[in-house]
Design a protein around this motif. Sequence first.
Motif, mmCIF file in Angstrom:
data_model
loop_
_atom_site.group_PDB
_atom_site.id
_atom_site.type_symbol
_atom_site.label_atom_id
_atom_site.label_comp_id
_atom_site.label_asym_id
_atom_site.label_seq_id
_atom_site.Cartn_x
_atom_site.Cartn_y
_atom_site.Cartn_z
ATOM 1 N N SER A 290 10.023 2.856 8.157
ATOM 2 C CA SER A 290 10.612 3.752 7.157
ATOM 3 C C SER A 290 9.661 3.942 5.991
ATOM 4 O O SER A 290 8.707 3.162 5.799
ATOM 5 N N VAL A 291 9.922 4.975 5.214
ATOM 6 C CA VAL A 291 9.139 5.240 4.003
ATOM 7 C C VAL A 291 9.230 4.060 3.047
ATOM 8 O O VAL A 291 8.227 3.569 2.528
ATOM 9 N N LYS A 292 10.445 3.586 2.826
ATOM 10 C CA LYS A 292 10.671 2.489 1.883
ATOM 11 C C LYS A 292 9.906 1.229 2.286
ATOM 12 O O LYS A 292 9.216 0.611 1.463
ATOM 13 N N ASN A 293 10.020 0.847 3.544
ATOM 14 C CA ASN A 293 9.328 -0.360 4.009
ATOM 15 C C ASN A 293 7.814 -0.218 3.942
ATOM 16 O O ASN A 293 7.093 -1.168 3.609
ATOM 17 N N ALA A 294 7.324 0.974 4.246
ATOM 18 C CA ALA A 294 5.884 1.203 4.225
ATOM 19 C C ALA A 294 5.329 1.094 2.810
ATOM 20 O O ALA A 294 4.298 0.454 2.581
ATOM 21 N N ILE A 295 5.996 1.711 1.857
ATOM 22 C CA ILE A 295 5.535 1.644 0.464
ATOM 23 C C ILE A 295 5.489 0.195 -0.003
ATOM 24 O O ILE A 295 4.513 -0.251 -0.625
ATOM 25 N N GLN A 296 6.529 -0.563 0.298
ATOM 26 C CA GLN A 296 6.590 -1.964 -0.109
ATOM 27 C C GLN A 296 5.471 -2.771 0.539
ATOM 28 O O GLN A 296 4.810 -3.588 -0.112
ATOM 29 N N TRP A 297 5.231 -2.552 1.826
ATOM 30 C CA TRP A 297 4.224 -3.332 2.552
ATOM 31 C C TRP A 297 2.825 -3.085 1.990
ATOM 32 O O TRP A 297 2.054 -4.026 1.764
ATOM 33 N N PHE A 298 2.482 -1.832 1.739
ATOM 34 C CA PHE A 298 1.145 -1.511 1.249
ATOM 35 C C PHE A 298 0.926 -1.971 -0.192
ATOM 36 O O PHE A 298 -0.212 -2.195 -0.602
ATOM 37 N N LYS A 299 1.998 -2.122 -0.944
ATOM 38 C CA LYS A 299 1.867 -2.675 -2.296
ATOM 39 C C LYS A 299 1.561 -4.165 -2.274
ATOM 40 O O LYS A 299 0.912 -4.692 -3.186
ATOM 41 N N GLU A 300 2.004 -4.848 -1.212
ATOM 42 C CA GLU A 300 1.926 -6.312 -1.180
ATOM 43 C C GLU A 300 0.828 -6.854 -0.255
ATOM 44 O O GLU A 300 0.574 -8.067 -0.254
ATOM 45 N N ASN A 301 0.154 -5.992 0.501
ATOM 46 C CA ASN A 301 -0.804 -6.466 1.504
ATOM 47 C C ASN A 301 -2.122 -5.698 1.426
ATOM 48 O O ASN A 301 -2.175 -4.574 0.927
ATOM 49 N N ASN A 302 -3.175 -6.344 1.937
ATOM 50 C CA ASN A 302 -4.458 -5.663 2.059
ATOM 51 C C ASN A 302 -4.333 -4.530 3.070
ATOM 52 O O ASN A 302 -3.670 -4.678 4.097
ATOM 53 N N GLY B 213 12.780 10.002 5.391
ATOM 54 C CA GLY B 213 11.933 10.976 4.710
ATOM 55 C C GLY B 213 10.737 11.331 5.571
ATOM 56 O O GLY B 213 10.800 11.309 6.799
ATOM 57 N N ASN B 214 9.617 11.663 4.918
ATOM 58 C CA ASN B 214 8.393 11.918 5.684
ATOM 59 C C ASN B 214 7.238 11.127 5.085
ATOM 60 O O ASN B 214 7.311 10.636 3.955
ATOM 61 N N CYS B 215 6.176 11.017 5.847
ATOM 62 C CA CYS B 215 5.086 10.121 5.463
ATOM 63 C C CYS B 215 4.357 10.572 4.207
ATOM 64 O O CYS B 215 3.701 9.770 3.544
ATOM 65 N N PHE B 216 4.461 11.857 3.848
ATOM 66 C CA PHE B 216 3.773 12.336 2.661
ATOM 67 C C PHE B 216 4.343 11.686 1.390
ATOM 68 O O PHE B 216 3.652 11.579 0.378
ATOM 69 N N GLU B 217 5.593 11.238 1.457
ATOM 70 C CA GLU B 217 6.177 10.500 0.333
ATOM 71 C C GLU B 217 5.453 9.165 0.139
ATOM 72 O O GLU B 217 5.295 8.689 -0.982
ATOM 73 N N ILE B 218 5.025 8.560 1.249
ATOM 74 C CA ILE B 218 4.250 7.310 1.165
ATOM 75 C C ILE B 218 2.890 7.594 0.546
ATOM 76 O O ILE B 218 2.449 6.918 -0.395
ATOM 77 N N LEU B 219 2.218 8.617 1.057
ATOM 78 C CA LEU B 219 0.846 8.913 0.634
ATOM 79 C C LEU B 219 0.781 9.413 -0.806
ATOM 80 O O LEU B 219 -0.257 9.295 -1.457
#
Length: 245
Positions: free
Chosen positions: A33-45, A59-65
Amino acid sequence: MTAVIIEDEIPAANRLQKLLISKEFEVLTTLHSVKNAIQWFKENNHPDCVFVDIKLRDGNCFEILDKITLKSKIIFTTAYNEFALNAFNYNSVDYLLKPIDEEKLDKLILKIETLRIGFQHEFSWKDFEQNDYQKIKNSFLVSSGSLLKKINDLDIICFYSDNNSTFLLNNVNRSFIVNKSLEKLEEELNPNLFFRINRKFIINKSYIQNVKNEYQKQIFLSIKTDFEFIISKLKVKAFLDWYKK
């Protein structure tokens, strides 16, 4: 190389993961999901590559980017081609339509490898002026009993990984532990002398006796060690270009 998959369709995510592992990727995680992806990239290399579906459950991936500046190469995977133009606005490497064709994936990985090898030779003038740009490492200190032993790069047959450790093998077939990953060594070694042929080995050109093409499918190197050196299929072209220099 390392990869993260962002995909909300479980069968598609599992298939892509199997394909990437078969191509010698290390898949760090699969996000749904968008939510999980944003959280993961904030906390990991960030990994070397991110394979991301465009339409996700929330949502869509552009929200992550738009919220995360990815340091990875971005590959979009989707069943819809109408997003292609928007996708390339985010500096993506490629755009793969689902179901993903393995031959197209192979071409993509070769493209990524070519880009990666090219980037290794780049440096910024700012770094040059400050005298802190990365220098080629041409010797290693290793433990030999209670002593430290210096080994020059010209005396190293190969570096290899085994049981989550990295070793160098010298020209008298003795192995020593090196406290660096193969990924880090790739960045530091002389690229004219050393080449990473697969996930396990970085070899020294000076010790290659023969290059064998076995049934037009696999490339073997003859080196006087107990190891069998097989070049990853995806690295054959890059290896041959390097070897003939």
